[in-house]
Design an enzyme around this catalytic site. Structure first.
Site, PDB file in Angstrom:
ATOM      1  N   ASP A 103      41.529  41.839  27.171  1.00  0.00           N
ATOM      2  CA  ASP A 103      42.540  40.822  27.473  1.00  0.00           C
ATOM      3  C   ASP A 103      42.450  40.423  28.943  1.00  0.00           C
ATOM      4  O   ASP A 103      41.942  41.178  29.770  1.00  0.00           O
ATOM      5  CB  ASP A 103      43.952  41.376  27.213  1.00  0.00           C
ATOM      6  CG  ASP A 103      44.167  41.683  25.738  1.00  0.00           C
ATOM      7  OD1 ASP A 103      43.445  41.118  24.906  1.00  0.00           O
ATOM      8  OD2 ASP A 103      45.066  42.500  25.447  1.00  0.00           O
TER       9      ASP A 103
HETATM   10  N1  URA Z   1      43.819  46.665  23.355  1.00  0.00           N
HETATM   11  C1  URA Z   1      44.562  45.691  23.934  1.00  0.00           C
HETATM   12  O1  URA Z   1      45.730  45.529  23.621  1.00  0.00           O
HETATM   13  N2  URA Z   1      43.974  44.913  24.863  1.00  0.00           N
HETATM   14  C2  URA Z   1      42.704  45.086  25.285  1.00  0.00           C
HETATM   15  O2  URA Z   1      42.236  44.358  26.166  1.00  0.00           O
HETATM   16  C3  URA Z   1      41.945  46.093  24.674  1.00  0.00           C
HETATM   17  C4  URA Z   1      42.520  46.871  23.701  1.00  0.00           C
END
Ligand code: URA
Length: 252
Positions: A103
């Site tokens: 993310d």
């Molecule tokens: N889980 C999440 O919520 N975000 C990420 O970037 C990776 C795993």
């Protein structure tokens, strides 16, 4: 023909600046002659290049680890935000892509390569490659919730999550990772920190798993993927080529 420093960096001997130093030490030969000039041109098809006496085979594929900082997107192009590829300054990035996504606000290990087959193998849901994260959350889970987290949760997808591992992080890991965060540690207000290992990679998975118990992830960092661990020397926004050992360990 390509420059010797690029050749050496591409095969994983080191970064361009490390390679320059190794060349000065007289550790590289081309067709039996010691070469110290990093701008020397090499033909990977016909020239025999050695490092510390070992022949190097030029690889078509390139592999880098980036310590992704918060604020950039795991994509090759984006009209608005900075992409993870833009951190690989000075590299031939044309055919590179990130293996999977973190993310925008997640930090940590991101593998960047032009090797589609390896990416496929690491991301295939059937392969169950372990991904380890450290998650700072605003509400601790109780024992029952930890048990459910480990068994699998219904987070609104077609199937429940696969069994995951979750353990409280050590004080040392909590401080170490917070000190190195790219965002100010003063704005990370947490009340519990966990090491989480997933065998899959669904959209916002860790955040949604904690949200299932009304706990919000305030800071998330990936520490490893398969056999590849984030180099603790890499500051957020820095990258390095994988070593030959790291490349072969990812393929096992
Ligand atoms: N889980 C999440 O919520 N975000 C990420 O970037 C990776 C795993």
């Amino acid at each position: 023909m390509l420059r010797l420093d690029k050749f050496l960096a591409d095969v994983g001997v080191g970064t361009r600046s490390e390679v320059k130093k190794l060349l000065k030490q007289g550790l590289v030969t081309i067709n039996g002659q010691t070469v110290r000039d990093s701008s020397t041109k090499v033909n990977p098809e016909t020239d025999k290049v050695t490092f510390k006496g070992q022949e190097l085979l030029y690889q078509e594929f390139r592999y880098y680890m980036l310590n992704k900082p918060a604020g950039c997107v795991s994509a090759t192009k984006d009209g608005l935000s900075q992409t993870v590829i833009e951190f690989l300054k000075g590299e031939p990035t044309r055919d590179l892509f990130p293996v999977g996504r973190l993310d925008k606000d997640t930090e940590g290990l991101l593998l960047i390569t032009n090797d589609g087959m390896l990416a496929h193998n690491l991301l295939s849901p059937k392969k169950h490659v372990d991904k380890t994260y450290i998650a700072y959350v605003n509400k601790p889970l109780d024992d029952e919730q930890l048990g459910l987290f480990k068994t699998g949760l219904d987070i609104g997808d077609e199937t429940p999550t696969l069994p995951a591992e979750i353990d409280e992080a050590s004080e040392q890991d909590i401080t170490k990772n917070l000190e190195k965060a790219s965002i100010s540690k003063d704005i990370i207000s947490y009340s519990a920190v966990y090491n989480v290992v997933l065998k899959e990679g669904r959209y916002h998975q860790i955040k949604r798993m904690f949200e299932h118990f009304n706990s919000t992830v305030v800071y998330l960092k990936r520490l490893s993927m398969g056999n590849l661990k984030l180099d603790s020397q890499l500051l957020p926004g820095s990258y390095r080529p994988l070593t030959l050992e790291e490349i072969s360990s990812l393929k096992n």
